[in-house]
Write a protein that holds these residues in place. Structure first.
Motif, PDB file in Angstrom:
ATOM      1  N   PRO A 269       0.331  -1.242  -0.139  1.00 50.12           N
ATOM      2  CA  PRO A 269      -0.356  -0.432   0.046  1.00 50.12           C
ATOM      3  C   PRO A 269       0.736   1.463  -0.121  1.00 50.12           C
ATOM      4  N   ILE A 270       0.579   2.233  -0.137  1.00 48.00           N
ATOM      5  CA  ILE A 270       0.398   3.419  -0.223  1.00 48.00           C
ATOM      6  C   ILE A 270       0.042   4.534   0.900  1.00 48.00           C
ATOM      7  N   SER A 271       0.930   4.269   2.049  1.00 43.23           N
ATOM      8  CA  SER A 271       0.323   4.338   3.440  1.00 43.23           C
ATOM      9  C   SER A 271       0.754   6.169   3.609  1.00 43.23           C
ATOM     10  N   LEU A 272       0.190   6.329   4.845  1.00 43.08           N
ATOM     11  CA  LEU A 272       0.050   7.856   5.668  1.00 43.08           C
ATOM     12  C   LEU A 272       0.176   7.859   6.846  1.00 43.08           C
ATOM     13  N   TYR A 273       1.987   7.410   7.676  1.00 42.78           N
ATOM     14  CA  TYR A 273       2.952   7.559   9.009  1.00 42.78           C
ATOM     15  C   TYR A 273       3.052   8.719   9.717  1.00 42.78           C
ATOM     16  N   PHE A 274       2.074   8.483  10.975  1.00 44.22           N
ATOM     17  CA  PHE A 274       2.204   9.131  11.754  1.00 44.22           C
ATOM     18  C   PHE A 274       2.804   8.809  13.255  1.00 44.22           C
ATOM     19  N   ALA A 275       2.254   9.493  14.029  1.00 42.86           N
ATOM     20  CA  ALA A 275       2.305   9.203  15.846  1.00 42.86           C
ATOM     21  C   ALA A 275       0.891   8.849  15.587  1.00 42.86           C
ATOM     22  N   SER A 276       1.008   7.394  16.978  1.00 51.06           N
ATOM     23  CA  SER A 276      -0.183   7.035  17.473  1.00 51.06           C
ATOM     24  C   SER A 276      -1.629   8.331  17.624  1.00 51.06           C
ATOM     25  N   GLN A 277      -2.291   8.044  17.379  1.00 50.18           N
ATOM     26  CA  GLN A 277      -3.591   8.990  17.232  1.00 50.18           C
ATOM     27  C   GLN A 277      -3.325   9.907  18.735  1.00 50.18           C
ATOM     28  N   ARG A 278      -3.170   8.771  20.211  1.00 49.87           N
ATOM     29  CA  ARG A 278      -3.571   9.087  21.371  1.00 49.87           C
ATOM     30  C   ARG A 278      -2.230  10.723  20.635  1.00 49.87           C
ATOM     31  N   LEU A 279      -1.268  10.605  20.927  1.00 49.74           N
ATOM     32  CA  LEU A 279      -0.697  11.932  21.205  1.00 49.74           C
ATOM     33  C   LEU A 279      -0.529  12.745  20.172  1.00 49.74           C
ATOM     34  N   LEU A 280      -1.550  12.826  19.245  1.00 47.41           N
ATOM     35  CA  LEU A 280      -0.958  13.336  17.464  1.00 47.41           C
ATOM     36  C   LEU A 280      -1.903  14.845  17.344  1.00 47.41           C
ATOM     37  N   PRO A 281      -0.084  15.599  17.920  1.00 47.36           N
ATOM     38  CA  PRO A 281      -0.600  17.239  17.544  1.00 47.36           C
ATOM     39  C   PRO A 281      -1.631  17.693  16.905  1.00 47.36           C
ATOM     40  N   ALA A 282      -2.468  18.754  17.185  1.00 49.19           N
ATOM     41  CA  ALA A 282      -3.627  19.079  15.764  1.00 49.19           C
ATOM     42  C   ALA A 282      -3.365  20.019  14.496  1.00 49.19           C
ATOM     43  N   LYS A 283      -1.870  19.789  14.415  1.00 49.92           N
ATOM     44  CA  LYS A 283      -1.464  20.093  13.542  1.00 49.92           C
ATOM     45  C   LYS A 283      -1.331  19.286  12.044  1.00 49.92           C
ATOM     46  N   THR A 284      -0.986  17.999  13.187  1.00 55.25           N
ATOM     47  CA  THR A 284      -1.208  16.871  11.990  1.00 55.25           C
ATOM     48  C   THR A 284      -2.334  15.779  12.438  1.00 55.25           C
ATOM     49  N   ARG A 285      -3.078  16.448  13.325  1.00 58.38           N
ATOM     50  CA  ARG A 285      -4.518  15.761  12.911  1.00 58.38           C
ATOM     51  C   ARG A 285      -4.988  16.313  11.775  1.00 58.38           C
ATOM     52  N   ALA A 286      -4.963  17.261  11.915  1.00 59.73           N
ATOM     53  CA  ALA A 286      -5.430  18.350  10.676  1.00 59.73           C
ATOM     54  C   ALA A 286      -4.776  18.244   9.296  1.00 59.73           C
ATOM     55  N   PHE A 287      -3.751  17.861   8.960  1.00 60.89           N
ATOM     56  CA  PHE A 287      -2.791  17.638   7.700  1.00 60.89           C
ATOM     57  C   PHE A 287      -3.453  15.465   7.458  1.00 60.89           C
ATOM     58  N   VAL A 288      -3.943  15.224   8.884  1.00 58.95           N
ATOM     59  CA  VAL A 288      -4.418  12.900   8.287  1.00 58.95           C
ATOM     60  C   VAL A 288      -5.809  13.860   7.860  1.00 58.95           C
ATOM     61  N   ASP A 289      -6.466  14.009   8.665  1.00 56.89           N
ATOM     62  CA  ASP A 289      -8.068  14.576   8.202  1.00 56.89           C
ATOM     63  C   ASP A 289      -7.836  14.857   6.669  1.00 56.89           C
ATOM     64  N   PHE A 290      -7.530  15.941   6.369  1.00 53.81           N
ATOM     65  CA  PHE A 290      -7.519  16.724   4.808  1.00 53.81           C
ATOM     66  C   PHE A 290      -6.965  15.701   4.156  1.00 53.81           C
ATOM     67  N   LEU A 291      -5.652  14.684   4.350  1.00 55.05           N
ATOM     68  CA  LEU A 291      -5.513  14.370   2.983  1.00 55.05           C
ATOM     69  C   LEU A 291      -6.125  13.258   3.100  1.00 55.05           C
ATOM     70  N   THR A 292      -6.493  12.616   4.280  1.00 50.88           N
ATOM     71  CA  THR A 292      -7.097  11.416   3.623  1.00 50.88           C
ATOM     72  C   THR A 292      -8.520  11.645   3.125  1.00 50.88           C
ATOM     73  N   ALA A 293      -9.442  12.788   3.694  1.00 46.01           N
ATOM     74  CA  ALA A 293     -10.230  12.647   3.088  1.00 46.01           C
ATOM     75  C   ALA A 293     -10.894  13.069   1.506  1.00 46.01           C
ATOM     76  N   HIS A 294      -9.178  14.164   1.009  1.00 45.14           N
ATOM     77  CA  HIS A 294      -8.776  14.132  -0.553  1.00 45.14           C
ATOM     78  C   HIS A 294      -9.288  12.723  -0.700  1.00 45.14           C
ATOM     79  N   PHE A 295      -8.373  11.937  -1.071  1.00 41.81           N
ATOM     80  CA  PHE A 295      -7.758  10.591  -0.975  1.00 41.81           C
ATOM     81  C   PHE A 295      -9.330  10.068  -1.770  1.00 41.81           C
ATOM     82  N   GLU A 296     -10.432  10.188  -0.390  1.00 37.81           N
ATOM     83  CA  GLU A 296     -12.134   8.997  -0.952  1.00 37.81           C
ATOM     84  C   GLU A 296     -12.823  10.304  -1.512  1.00 37.81           C
ATOM     85  N   THR A 297     -12.768  11.553  -1.169  1.00 39.97           N
ATOM     86  CA  THR A 297     -13.370  12.258  -2.804  1.00 39.97           C
ATOM     87  C   THR A 297     -13.057  12.455  -4.243  1.00 39.97           C
ATOM     88  N   GLU A 298     -11.588  12.455  -4.280  1.00 36.67           N
ATOM     89  CA  GLU A 298     -10.957  12.416  -5.476  1.00 36.67           C
ATOM     90  C   GLU A 298     -11.426  10.446  -6.124  1.00 36.67           C
TER      91      GLU A 298
END
Length: 308
Positions: A269-298
């Motif tokens: 797979p092509i994956s998005l890697y990041f620190a565990s959800q429990r410790l995710l900073p707001a800036k990283t969570r914003a990017f994760v949500d933004f990118l995954t939403a784009h992949f789903e929409t497109e």
């Protein structure tokens, strides 16, 4: 009461085995991390690390202290991250890693919309064809495949990494199209060489029926960069094996044609890697949500799939 900075410097240095690696993770200088640890040792009255020019190792007291504080530190960081995310907009430098071609084609075009929504975030892109150490090198997120899932790192699947054989229409003009991978030996091969070993990559093509066959192109040009490989294919120099993510647009335009449409390589797979959800900073969570939403929409997972 010890400061959070001192405890973070100690825990990250112990986990990563060096002050330099901890500094990259914490966005500090090695000197600042060393100073924080030294201050902690003075306050506790014990030596936590054995230091040498080549390595950093925990003392017996340091190992015991790490076991006692690391879980509590994680809880404190999670509470701070949660409070920060709820109290204000995502902000700060966002260190990201991705392959150059994939970033230019699919990630950088998203940045105007992302920054319009999150103006206080500063994306810091590192574009390189390698697998990064997400924690050790201090990245907030990485996009790619095959990155080791070290403790504290999670992977969210974005799309399949399917590779297909392609060539320019001009190169194929007047040639009989292959019906089986064994017939590719008659074609000029644009081949990928490993940057690490210098050896040619060996691939097994798989048919929709489950049959497998080795890719056996006649070497014509060797490269160590997939974007350069794609460019040479567009120039009509031969047949290349490339990911659907790299060639989907060209296949749709007709500037590249797919050979052996029932065969492909599944590279995971092509994956998005990041620190565990429990410790995710707001800036990283914003990017994760933004990118995954784009992949789903497109519907990029479907677009990058070689079997659709």
């Amino acid at each position: 009461m010890e400061s959070l900075a001192n405890l973070e410097s100690f825990v990250r240095s112990a986990e990563l085995g060096s002050f330099s690696a901890a500094a990259r993770r914490l966005a500090l200088t090695p000197a600042a991390v060393s100073r924080n640890v030294a201050q902690l040792e003075r306050h506790l009255g014990v030596r936590l690390f054995l230091r040498s020019t080549r390595r950093l190792s925990l003392t017996e007291a340091g190992e015991r202290f790490l076991g006692n504080v690391s879980g509590g530190l994680a809880s404190i960081q999670a509470a701070i991250a949660d409070l920060s995310g709820a109290a204000g907009e995502p902000a700060g430098t966002l260190r990201l890693s991705a392959a150059p071609a994939f970033a230019r084609d699919h990630l950088l075009p998203l940045m105007p919309a992302f920054l319009a929504r999150y103006p206080a975030v500063l994306p810091d892109w590192h574009l390189d064809n390698r697998q990064v150490d997400l924690i050790g090198e201090g990245f907030d997120a990485a996009i790619g495949g095959g990155i080791e899932l070290a403790p504290g790192v999670v992977a969210r699947r974005l799309a399949p990494a399917h590779l297909v054989t392609v060539a320019a229409p001009g190169y194929l003009q007047g040639r009989a199209l292959p019906r089986h991978p064994g017939e590719l030996a008659e074609f000029d091969g644009l081949l990928m060489r490993s940057r690490q070993s210098g050896k040619l990559r060996q691939w097994q093509l798989r048919h929709a029926s489950g049959e497998e066959a080795a890719l056996n192109l006649r070497p014509h040009l060797l490269l160590d960069d997939p974007e350069a490989l794609r460019h040479c294919a567009l120039l009509g120099m031969g047949v290349a094996l490339l990911t659907m993510a790299d060639v989907a647009e060209h296949l749709e335009r007709g500037t590249l044609l797919r050979l052996l449409p029932d065969w492909h390589v599944d590279a995971g797979p092509i994956s998005l890697y990041f620190a565990s959800q429990r410790l995710l900073p707001a800036k990283t969570r914003a990017f994760v949500d933004f990118l995954t939403a784009h992949f789903e929409t497109e519907q990029l997972a479907r677009r990058f799939c070689a079997t659709q």
